[in-house]
Design a protein around this motif. Structure first.
Motif, PDB file in Angstrom:
ATOM      1  N   LEU A  12       5.369   8.786 101.205  1.00  0.00           N
ATOM      2  CA  LEU A  12       6.398   9.802 101.390  1.00  0.00           C
ATOM      3  C   LEU A  12       6.123  11.063 100.581  1.00  0.00           C
ATOM      4  N   ARG A  13       5.633  10.867  99.376  1.00  0.00           N
ATOM      5  CA  ARG A  13       5.477  11.994  98.455  1.00  0.00           C
ATOM      6  C   ARG A  13       4.390  11.669  97.443  1.00  0.00           C
ATOM      7  N   VAL A  14       3.615  12.696  97.074  1.00  0.00           N
ATOM      8  CA  VAL A  14       2.591  12.559  96.036  1.00  0.00           C
ATOM      9  C   VAL A  14       2.733  13.744  95.086  1.00  0.00           C
ATOM     10  N   SER A  15       2.727  13.469  93.793  1.00  0.00           N
ATOM     11  CA  SER A  15       2.841  14.543  92.804  1.00  0.00           C
ATOM     12  C   SER A  15       1.844  14.324  91.677  1.00  0.00           C
ATOM     13  N   HIS A  16       1.509  15.405  90.969  1.00  0.00           N
ATOM     14  CA  HIS A  16       0.579  15.311  89.849  1.00  0.00           C
ATOM     15  C   HIS A  16       1.287  14.725  88.632  1.00  0.00           C
ATOM     16  N   SER A  17       0.526  14.019  87.826  1.00  0.00           N
ATOM     17  CA  SER A  17       1.030  13.457  86.578  1.00  0.00           C
ATOM     18  C   SER A  17      -0.070  13.594  85.532  1.00  0.00           C
ATOM     19  N   GLY A  18       0.099  14.541  84.633  1.00  0.00           N
ATOM     20  CA  GLY A  18      -0.945  14.788  83.648  1.00  0.00           C
ATOM     21  C   GLY A  18      -2.145  15.470  84.281  1.00  0.00           C
ATOM     22  N   GLU A  19      -3.267  15.381  83.606  1.00  0.00           N
ATOM     23  CA  GLU A  19      -4.456  16.094  84.053  1.00  0.00           C
ATOM     24  C   GLU A  19      -5.197  15.389  85.184  1.00  0.00           C
ATOM     25  N   ASN A  20      -5.180  14.058  85.183  1.00  0.00           N
ATOM     26  CA  ASN A  20      -6.005  13.325  86.143  1.00  0.00           C
ATOM     27  C   ASN A  20      -5.248  12.344  87.020  1.00  0.00           C
ATOM     28  N   ASP A  21      -3.980  12.133  86.744  1.00  0.00           N
ATOM     29  CA  ASP A  21      -3.248  11.067  87.419  1.00  0.00           C
ATOM     30  C   ASP A  21      -2.284  11.612  88.483  1.00  0.00           C
ATOM     31  N   ARG A  22      -1.769  10.703  89.290  1.00  0.00           N
ATOM     32  CA  ARG A  22      -0.786  11.057  90.314  1.00  0.00           C
ATOM     33  C   ARG A  22       0.322  10.008  90.338  1.00  0.00           C
ATOM     34  N   ARG A  23       1.457  10.423  90.844  1.00  0.00           N
ATOM     35  CA  ARG A  23       2.551   9.508  91.150  1.00  0.00           C
ATOM     36  C   ARG A  23       2.833   9.606  92.641  1.00  0.00           C
ATOM     37  N   HIS A  29       6.674  -1.935 103.920  1.00  0.00           N
ATOM     38  CA  HIS A  29       7.243  -2.848 104.904  1.00  0.00           C
ATOM     39  C   HIS A  29       8.003  -3.991 104.248  1.00  0.00           C
ATOM     40  N   ASP A  30       7.490  -4.501 103.126  1.00  0.00           N
ATOM     41  CA  ASP A  30       8.045  -5.717 102.522  1.00  0.00           C
ATOM     42  C   ASP A  30       8.915  -5.486 101.293  1.00  0.00           C
ATOM     43  N   HIS A  31       8.749  -4.350 100.630  1.00  0.00           N
ATOM     44  CA  HIS A  31       9.426  -4.146  99.348  1.00  0.00           C
ATOM     45  C   HIS A  31      10.287  -2.891  99.314  1.00  0.00           C
ATOM     46  N   GLY A  32      10.415  -2.191 100.429  1.00  0.00           N
ATOM     47  CA  GLY A  32      11.180  -0.952 100.422  1.00  0.00           C
ATOM     48  C   GLY A  32      10.416   0.150  99.706  1.00  0.00           C
ATOM     49  N   LYS A  33      11.139   1.084  99.115  1.00  0.00           N
ATOM     50  CA  LYS A  33      10.474   2.196  98.442  1.00  0.00           C
ATOM     51  C   LYS A  33       9.936   1.767  97.087  1.00  0.00           C
ATOM     52  N   LEU A  34       8.690   2.158  96.822  1.00  0.00           N
ATOM     53  CA  LEU A  34       8.064   1.902  95.528  1.00  0.00           C
ATOM     54  C   LEU A  34       7.618   3.228  94.932  1.00  0.00           C
ATOM     55  N   GLU A  35       7.912   3.399  93.651  1.00  0.00           N
ATOM     56  CA  GLU A  35       7.415   4.552  92.901  1.00  0.00           C
ATOM     57  C   GLU A  35       6.233   4.066  92.085  1.00  0.00           C
ATOM     58  N   VAL A  36       5.029   4.542  92.427  1.00  0.00           N
ATOM     59  CA  VAL A  36       3.826   3.976  91.801  1.00  0.00           C
ATOM     60  C   VAL A  36       3.044   5.047  91.046  1.00  0.00           C
ATOM     61  N   PHE A  37       2.305   4.573  90.060  1.00  0.00           N
ATOM     62  CA  PHE A  37       1.441   5.422  89.235  1.00  0.00           C
ATOM     63  C   PHE A  37       0.003   5.183  89.662  1.00  0.00           C
ATOM     64  N   ALA A  41      -6.268   9.392  89.858  1.00  0.00           N
ATOM     65  CA  ALA A  41      -6.365   9.652  91.295  1.00  0.00           C
ATOM     66  C   ALA A  41      -6.708  11.101  91.604  1.00  0.00           C
ATOM     67  N   ARG A  42      -6.579  12.002  90.636  1.00  0.00           N
ATOM     68  CA  ARG A  42      -6.913  13.410  90.881  1.00  0.00           C
ATOM     69  C   ARG A  42      -8.388  13.702  90.670  1.00  0.00           C
ATOM     70  N   ARG A  43      -9.118  12.763  90.092  1.00  0.00           N
ATOM     71  CA  ARG A  43     -10.548  12.985  89.887  1.00  0.00           C
ATOM     72  C   ARG A  43     -11.286  12.929  91.216  1.00  0.00           C
ATOM     73  N   ILE A  44     -12.276  13.768  91.346  1.00  0.00           N
ATOM     74  CA  ILE A  44     -13.022  13.884  92.605  1.00  0.00           C
ATOM     75  C   ILE A  44     -13.659  12.552  92.991  1.00  0.00           C
ATOM     76  N   GLU A  53      -2.204  10.527 100.456  1.00  0.00           N
ATOM     77  CA  GLU A  53      -1.613  11.802 100.850  1.00  0.00           C
ATOM     78  C   GLU A  53      -0.349  11.532 101.659  1.00  0.00           C
ATOM     79  N   PRO A  54       0.613  12.449 101.606  1.00  0.00           N
ATOM     80  CA  PRO A  54       1.863  12.232 102.344  1.00  0.00           C
ATOM     81  C   PRO A  54       1.634  12.059 103.843  1.00  0.00           C
ATOM     82  N   ILE A  55       2.544  11.390 104.492  1.00  0.00           N
ATOM     83  CA  ILE A  55       2.511  11.126 105.937  1.00  0.00           C
ATOM     84  C   ILE A  55       1.254  10.339 106.290  1.00  0.00           C
ATOM     85  N   THR A  56       0.992   9.299 105.534  1.00  0.00           N
ATOM     86  CA  THR A  56      -0.151   8.437 105.789  1.00  0.00           C
ATOM     87  C   THR A  56       0.294   6.984 105.672  1.00  0.00           C
TER      88      THR A  56
END
Length: 202
Positions: A12-23, A29-37, A41-44, A53-56
């Motif tokens: 649904l949504r992807v945001s930056h967290s710190g220099e190299n990470d994302r949330r 399908h099985d657990h509803g909405k999950l907020e994950v770290f 993930a920002r490293r090449i 990425e959103p809508i995937t």
């Protein structure tokens, strides 16, 4: 000790967290909405980055803990047609944001997952330049019904008056706004007349 599990979900949504990470917010399908770290993930060179990425639609491995970590992810469906035009992308992001805002973590409902998936498939094959307002309205009403939320459609959600003839249905408000109050509404509202308002109120 963490518990790792596999599930399928819509990003649904992807945001930056710190220099190299994302949330990321993923409706699964099985657990509803999950907020994950997603660490690094920002490293090449990250194996997570190309798939997150959103809508995937993704197959993901979640390591549960005080903070849920995305241990692995593989893209299942990117819905490339959704990215075919600004109007299509806007309609897809509107639905993803609505689900993200209105749902709470760890409250699974497979109907919402299927609703999201069917919406993306519909947007992907949409031939018109803009998604008909009635389709957006149907999506919002189905989502509210699954969540057990009632809609405030007898009066304006802001000023409480009920004498207008044209209204703006704003899903994030859970009801309608009158002409005087619609200017401050979030984007994505749907204009309805009194006849449609009666249907919403039933």
């Amino acid at each position: 000790m963490s518990n790792t599990f596999h599930t399928t979900g819509m990003v649904l949504r992807v945001s930056h967290s710190g220099e190299n990470d994302r949330r990321a917010s993923i409706y699964t399908h099985d657990h509803g909405k999950l907020e994950v770290f997603a660490k690094s993930a920002r490293r090449i060179q990250s194996k997570l980055s190309p798939h997150l990425e959103p809508i995937t639609l993704v197959d993901c491995y979640i390591a549960r803990g005080r903070l849920d970590h995305l241990a692995g992810v593989e893209r299942h469906e990117r819905f490339s047609g959704v990215r075919g035009s600004l109007e299509q992308l806007s309609a897809a992001l509107w639905a993803a944001e609505l689900v993200d805002v209105l749902t709470r973590p760890d409250e699974p409902d497979q109907r919402i997952f299927r609703l999201l998936e069917m919406w993306m498939l519909l947007v992907e094959v949409m031939e018109q330049d803009a998604m008909p307002a009635t389709f957006r309205l149907a999506f919002a009403l189905a989502l509210f019904r699954y969540l057990g939320h009632g809609l405030q459609c007898e009066v304006c959600v802001r000023c409480k008056q009920n004498t207008d003839t044209s209204w703006l249905f704003v899903a994030r408000d859970g009801g309608v706004r009158c002409t005087n109050c619609r200017s401050s509404a979030a984007p994505g509202g749907i204009v309805v007349d009194n006849a449609a308002l009666k249907i919403l109120a039933t």
